[in-house]
Design a protein around this motif. Sequence first.
Motif, PDB file in Angstrom:
ATOM      1  N   LEU A 158       2.588   2.287  -0.814  1.00 45.44           N
ATOM      2  CA  LEU A 158       1.765   3.480  -0.693  1.00 45.44           C
ATOM      3  C   LEU A 158       2.363   4.660  -1.034  1.00 45.44           C
ATOM      4  O   LEU A 158       1.679   5.711  -1.537  1.00 45.44           O
ATOM      5  CB  LEU A 158       0.989   3.322   0.699  1.00 45.44           C
ATOM      6  CG  LEU A 158       0.046   2.154   1.021  1.00 45.44           C
ATOM      7  CD1 LEU A 158      -0.650   2.070   2.325  1.00 45.44           C
ATOM      8  CD2 LEU A 158      -0.968   1.923  -0.302  1.00 45.44           C
ATOM      9  N   LEU A 161       2.245   5.593  -4.377  1.00 41.37           N
ATOM     10  CA  LEU A 161       1.106   6.145  -4.879  1.00 41.37           C
ATOM     11  C   LEU A 161       0.961   7.720  -4.327  1.00 41.37           C
ATOM     12  O   LEU A 161       0.694   8.485  -5.001  1.00 41.37           O
ATOM     13  CB  LEU A 161      -0.150   5.594  -4.162  1.00 41.37           C
ATOM     14  CG  LEU A 161      -0.635   4.074  -4.808  1.00 41.37           C
ATOM     15  CD1 LEU A 161      -1.860   3.455  -4.095  1.00 41.37           C
ATOM     16  CD2 LEU A 161      -1.061   4.436  -6.503  1.00 41.37           C
ATOM     17  N   LEU A 222      -7.907   8.536  -5.809  1.00 42.75           N
ATOM     18  CA  LEU A 222      -6.937   8.561  -4.805  1.00 42.75           C
ATOM     19  C   LEU A 222      -7.463   9.812  -3.863  1.00 42.75           C
ATOM     20  O   LEU A 222      -7.130  10.894  -4.157  1.00 42.75           O
ATOM     21  CB  LEU A 222      -5.847   8.525  -5.042  1.00 42.75           C
ATOM     22  CG  LEU A 222      -5.165   7.553  -5.851  1.00 42.75           C
ATOM     23  CD1 LEU A 222      -3.626   7.985  -6.384  1.00 42.75           C
ATOM     24  CD2 LEU A 222      -5.301   6.234  -5.128  1.00 42.75           C
ATOM     25  N   CYS A 225      -3.869  10.977   0.726  1.00 45.06           N
ATOM     26  CA  CYS A 225      -2.367  10.050   0.891  1.00 45.06           C
ATOM     27  C   CYS A 225      -1.529  10.620   1.972  1.00 45.06           C
ATOM     28  O   CYS A 225      -1.368  11.910   2.120  1.00 45.06           O
ATOM     29  CB  CYS A 225      -1.576   9.731  -0.493  1.00 45.06           C
ATOM     30  SG  CYS A 225      -2.553   9.449  -1.817  1.00 45.06           S
ATOM     31  N   LEU A 298       0.497  -1.391  -3.467  1.00 46.12           N
ATOM     32  CA  LEU A 298      -0.083  -1.230  -4.566  1.00 46.12           C
ATOM     33  C   LEU A 298      -1.003  -2.526  -4.786  1.00 46.12           C
ATOM     34  O   LEU A 298      -1.846  -2.551  -5.465  1.00 46.12           O
ATOM     35  CB  LEU A 298       1.058  -1.107  -5.795  1.00 46.12           C
ATOM     36  CG  LEU A 298       1.682   0.270  -5.818  1.00 46.12           C
ATOM     37  CD1 LEU A 298       2.972   0.062  -6.404  1.00 46.12           C
ATOM     38  CD2 LEU A 298       1.103   1.060  -6.374  1.00 46.12           C
ATOM     39  N   GLN A 300      -2.645  -3.840  -2.598  1.00 51.05           N
ATOM     40  CA  GLN A 300      -3.984  -3.331  -1.703  1.00 51.05           C
ATOM     41  C   GLN A 300      -4.711  -2.583  -2.641  1.00 51.05           C
ATOM     42  O   GLN A 300      -5.941  -2.563  -2.612  1.00 51.05           O
ATOM     43  CB  GLN A 300      -3.291  -2.499  -0.356  1.00 51.05           C
ATOM     44  CG  GLN A 300      -2.645  -3.465   0.427  1.00 51.05           C
ATOM     45  CD  GLN A 300      -2.194  -2.688   1.847  1.00 51.05           C
ATOM     46  OE1 GLN A 300      -1.937  -1.627   1.639  1.00 51.05           O
ATOM     47  NE2 GLN A 300      -2.184  -3.185   2.809  1.00 51.05           N
ATOM     48  N   ALA A 301      -4.139  -1.665  -3.252  1.00 50.81           N
ATOM     49  CA  ALA A 301      -4.675  -0.572  -4.051  1.00 50.81           C
ATOM     50  C   ALA A 301      -5.315  -1.399  -5.241  1.00 50.81           C
ATOM     51  O   ALA A 301      -6.621  -0.895  -5.529  1.00 50.81           O
ATOM     52  CB  ALA A 301      -3.651   0.603  -4.737  1.00 50.81           C
ATOM     53  N   ALA A 318      -6.243   1.809   2.565  1.00 46.52           N
ATOM     54  CA  ALA A 318      -4.995   0.922   2.675  1.00 46.52           C
ATOM     55  C   ALA A 318      -3.855   1.514   3.523  1.00 46.52           C
ATOM     56  O   ALA A 318      -3.522   2.877   3.482  1.00 46.52           O
ATOM     57  CB  ALA A 318      -4.339   0.815   1.201  1.00 46.52           C
ATOM     58  N   VAL A 331      -3.676   5.305   2.581  1.00 44.22           N
ATOM     59  CA  VAL A 331      -4.194   5.871   1.354  1.00 44.22           C
ATOM     60  C   VAL A 331      -5.870   5.838   1.225  1.00 44.22           C
ATOM     61  O   VAL A 331      -6.224   4.526   1.665  1.00 44.22           O
ATOM     62  CB  VAL A 331      -3.592   5.483   0.238  1.00 44.22           C
ATOM     63  CG1 VAL A 331      -4.356   5.615  -1.025  1.00 44.22           C
ATOM     64  CG2 VAL A 331      -2.200   5.739   0.016  1.00 44.22           C
ATOM     65  N   LEU A 333      -9.145   5.714  -0.661  1.00 45.52           N
ATOM     66  CA  LEU A 333      -9.875   5.255  -2.069  1.00 45.52           C
ATOM     67  C   LEU A 333     -11.070   5.487  -2.045  1.00 45.52           C
ATOM     68  O   LEU A 333     -11.713   5.053  -1.271  1.00 45.52           O
ATOM     69  CB  LEU A 333      -9.183   4.150  -3.009  1.00 45.52           C
ATOM     70  CG  LEU A 333      -7.517   3.833  -3.047  1.00 45.52           C
ATOM     71  CD1 LEU A 333      -7.148   3.013  -1.910  1.00 45.52           C
ATOM     72  CD2 LEU A 333      -7.128   3.322  -4.243  1.00 45.52           C
TER      73      LEU A 333
END
Length: 340
Positions: A158, A161, A222, A225, A298, A300-301, A318, A331, A333
């Motif tokens: 994360l 990101l 996004l 974050c 990532l 998770q994303a 996430a 993060v 989304l």
Amino acid sequence: MSSAHSPAPARREAVVTGVGLAVPGLTLPDELLGTVREGGFDPRTGLLGRDLRHKDRASRLALRTAAPALRDAGLLGEDGSAGYTGNGDATAVVVSSNFGILDSVCSFADIIARDTVLGLAPMGLPQTSSNVIAGSVAMAHGLRGPSVTLCNGPTSGLDALYWARALLVAGRAETALVVGVEPDGEAVAKLLGAAAVDGAVALVVETAEHAAARGARVRATLSGCARGADLTAAVTAARAGGPGRTDGAEAPGPAVDLWLTDRPAGEESAPEDPPPVRAAAVLDPTASLGLCSGALGLLQAAAAVAHFDTHAAHTALATCGGPEDDAVAAVFLSGPARTA
């Protein structure tokens, strides 16, 4: 001279336009949500080829996931022969991997102990640098923007990101290829006491303006974050938008449609505390994939993006890290039909 104030600069949104997987047994991101297909990526056969010779396992996995992600984003021809079609000078590579070079470092240490430095092979020395993974991906596709590798524990994916978004918001890049990879190997297994996921995932993240200009399909935004000392602090900061927000807009609230976590049920917060997030559904990718470490955030994303493909107006959160770690990352989304 006019005394009127200039309007605040418009916020540069970071959006996801492509996803690629190189995870054993999986082919497409929706399989992270439970979709079942036959076949899937097999490291025994999928990491062969002249283009992968003399490369460490993590770099080979990263290369195998980078191409599908770029192709998914419309930045690479179907067979890859046309090469990268974006602006290589404005494309960053951000990699997350906690154990990517561990086998290489241990192997070289064994050689030095046995044969001194005279036994080292020059072709293998780059494999002992953490940034060799990002470098391999960048050179393969002609990506000449910032090249960054993170290897800072459970939040690393994360955090990647976070930094990709920061590069876009700051104008250092217009596109970022973000890769999470953890290879399996003897040294990794000894250190962890179990096998790692032995796979990789990649997301193409770019500014909303750049995506719109080239007619790209936006898969997710996004929205925020952040990192915090605990889950509540991280979620609160990310909900406020995190670094880069300049318009004062509210980010999605604490009620989300999908919460992607790495905590077993009941461990998200202390028993006496109210839960920091209200979620319609909770998913822990490690339940099916095992130890994912730097690739987890990532993955998770990528699962969130797959969720948005069929639930466009939803939001997802996430989170990685817990009380035993140095921080928690969060993060938010948003699906393409909902803006922050």
